[in-house]
Design an enzyme around this catalytic site. Structure first.
Site, PDB file in Angstrom:
ATOM      1  N   SER A 173       1.191  -1.733   0.681  1.00 13.88           N
ATOM      2  CA  SER A 173      -0.097  -0.476   0.152  1.00 13.88           C
ATOM      3  C   SER A 173       1.188   1.203  -0.285  1.00 13.88           C
ATOM      4  O   SER A 173       2.007   1.550   0.436  1.00 13.88           O
ATOM      5  CB  SER A 173      -0.691   0.311   0.889  1.00 13.88           C
TER       6      SER A 173
ATOM      7  N   HIS B 151       0.011   3.997   0.617  1.00  6.60           N
ATOM      8  CA  HIS B 151      -1.379   5.258   1.624  1.00  6.60           C
ATOM      9  C   HIS B 151      -2.729   6.024   0.587  1.00  6.60           C
ATOM     10  O   HIS B 151      -2.655   6.775   0.909  1.00  6.60           O
ATOM     11  CB  HIS B 151      -0.206   5.705   2.425  1.00  6.60           C
TER      12      HIS B 151
ATOM     13  N   ASP C  41      -3.490  -2.493  -2.308  1.00  8.71           N
ATOM     14  CA  ASP C  41      -4.675  -0.819  -2.237  1.00  8.71           C
ATOM     15  C   ASP C  41      -3.793   0.144  -2.507  1.00  8.71           C
ATOM     16  O   ASP C  41      -2.572   0.102  -2.860  1.00  8.71           O
ATOM     17  CB  ASP C  41      -5.159  -0.838  -0.774  1.00  8.71           C
TER      18      ASP C  41
ATOM     19  N   GLY D  83     -10.473   1.905  -0.459  1.00  8.64           N
ATOM     20  CA  GLY D  83     -10.343   3.350   0.769  1.00  8.64           C
ATOM     21  C   GLY D  83     -11.448   3.894   0.234  1.00  8.64           C
ATOM     22  O   GLY D  83     -12.875   4.148   0.442  1.00  8.64           O
TER      23      GLY D  83
HETATM   24  C1  LIG Z   1      -8.366   9.998   5.333  1.00  4.58           C
HETATM   25  C2  LIG Z   1      -7.108   8.891   4.652  1.00  4.58           C
HETATM   26  C3  LIG Z   1      -6.228   8.530   6.348  1.00  4.58           C
HETATM   27  C4  LIG Z   1      -5.591   7.306   5.762  1.00  4.58           C
HETATM   28  N1  LIG Z   1      -5.073   6.952   7.337  1.00  4.58           N
HETATM   29  C5  LIG Z   1      -4.357   5.793   7.298  1.00  4.58           C
HETATM   30  C6  LIG Z   1      -3.566   5.643   8.205  1.00  4.58           C
HETATM   31  O1  LIG Z   1      -3.282   6.692  10.159  1.00  4.58           O
HETATM   32  N2  LIG Z   1      -2.756   5.013   8.128  1.00  4.58           N
HETATM   33  C7  LIG Z   1      -2.300   3.510   7.345  1.00  4.58           C
HETATM   34  O2  LIG Z   1      -2.145   2.450   7.194  1.00  4.58           O
HETATM   35  N3  LIG Z   1      -3.418   4.392   5.710  1.00  4.58           N
HETATM   36  C8  LIG Z   1      -4.377   4.864   6.164  1.00  4.58           C
HETATM   37  N4  LIG Z   1      -4.877   6.023   5.432  1.00  4.58           N
HETATM   38  C9  LIG Z   1      -4.758   4.979   3.847  1.00  4.58           C
HETATM   39  C10 LIG Z   1      -6.001   3.533   3.866  1.00  4.58           C
HETATM   40  O3  LIG Z   1      -5.187   2.650   4.830  1.00  4.58           O
HETATM   41  C11 LIG Z   1      -5.225   3.146   2.289  1.00  4.58           C
HETATM   42  O4  LIG Z   1      -4.035   2.594   1.908  1.00  4.58           O
HETATM   43  C12 LIG Z   1      -5.394   3.641   0.828  1.00  4.58           C
HETATM   44  O5  LIG Z   1      -7.040   4.980   1.396  1.00  4.58           O
HETATM   45  C13 LIG Z   1      -6.351   3.352   0.034  1.00  4.58           C
HETATM   46  O6  LIG Z   1      -6.056   3.488  -1.158  1.00  4.58           O
HETATM   47  P1  LIG Z   1      -7.533   4.624  -1.750  1.00  4.58           P
HETATM   48  O7  LIG Z   1      -7.988   5.713  -0.540  1.00  4.58           O
HETATM   49  O8  LIG Z   1      -7.153   5.312  -3.369  1.00  4.58           O
HETATM   50  O9  LIG Z   1      -8.699   3.454  -1.975  1.00  4.58           O
HETATM   51  C14 LIG Z   1      -5.301   6.539   5.142  1.00  4.58           C
HETATM   52  C15 LIG Z   1      -6.170   7.430   4.080  1.00  4.58           C
HETATM   53  C16 LIG Z   1      -7.586   8.200   4.121  1.00  4.58           C
HETATM   54  C17 LIG Z   1      -8.073   8.839   2.437  1.00  4.58           C
END
Ligand SMILES: Cc1cc2nc3c(=O)[nH]c(=O)nc-3n(C[C@H](O)[C@H](O)[C@H](O)COP(=O)(O)O)c2cc1C
Length: 130
Positions: A20, A22, A58, A81
Site C-alpha cells: 500500500s 497509503h 490497495d 478506500g
Molecule cells: C483520510 C485517510 C486517512 C488514512 N490514514 C491512514 C493511516 O493512518 N494509516 C494507514 O496505514 N493508512 C491510512 N490511509 C490509507 C488507507 O489505509 C488506504 O491505504 C488507502 O485509502 C487506499 O487507497 P484509496 O483510498 O485510493 O483506495 C488513509 C487514507 C485516507 C484517505
C-alpha cells in the site's frame, strides 16, 4: 512498498502483507502500487514462508478493471478506500452496495474479455506489457 520491508514482515511471522502507498497521499512521487507489486510478490513467493502468506494491494483502485489488474499483478485480495467512504457518507449502505455492484460488474466484464472463468485464472498472462 519495497521488497526489503515485505521480507522483514515475513520474518516477523506476518500472515498477511499489505502492499500500500497509503493512497498516494503521504509522500509525493511515491510509485503506484501496481508498479512495485510484481517484484514484491516475486520476492515474497521465492521464500519458504512466503508461499502461503496472503498479499493485499490497495491505492487508487477505482473500478473492477483495476481490481483485475491488481490480481493479475499478484495480489490475493484487493482493497479500496476512498470510493467506499465517498459513497458511505452521503448515501449510506445503499451507496456502498451500488459501488460494489458497479465494481463486480466491471470485474465480470474484464474476466469475460480475458477468458478467465474463475478468479484463480487471473494471472499476468492477461496483461498487455508495453
Ligand atoms: C483520510 C485517510 C486517512 C488514512 N490514514 C491512514 C493511516 O493512518 N494509516 C494507514 O496505514 N493508512 C491510512 N490511509 C490509507 C488507507 O489505509 C488506504 O491505504 C488507502 O485509502 C487506499 O487507497 P484509496 O483510498 O485510493 O483506495 C488513509 C487514507 C485516507 C484517505
Amino acid at each position: 512498498m519495497c521488497e526489503e520491508d515485505a521480507l522483514s514482515a515475513l520474518e516477523t511471522g506476518a500472515d498477511i502483507i499489505g502492499i500500500s502507498n497509503h493512497g498516494g497521499r503521504v509522500l509525493d512521487s511515491t510509485p503506484g502500487v501496481a508498479d512495485v507489486l510484481p517484484n514484491i510478490v516475486k520476492a515474497i513467493r521465492n521464500t519458504k514462508k512466503g508461499k502461503k502468506v496472503v498479499i493485499t494491494a490497495d491505492g487508487g483502485v477505482r473500478t473492477g478493471f483495476d481490481v483485475v489488474k491488481m490480481l493479475a499483478l499478484g495480489a490475493d485480495h484487493v482493497l479500496t478506500g476512498r470510493p467506499i467512504v465517498r459513497e458511505a457518507v452521503p448515501h449510506g449502505a445503499e451507496g456502498v452496495r451500488s459501488l460494489i455492484d458497479y465494481m463486480r460488474s466491471d470485474i465480470e466484464k474484464a474476466m469475460i474479455m480475458t477468458s478467465c472463468n474463475t478468479l484463480e485464472d487471473i494471472n499476468s498472462d492477461i496483461l498487455y506489457d508495453i
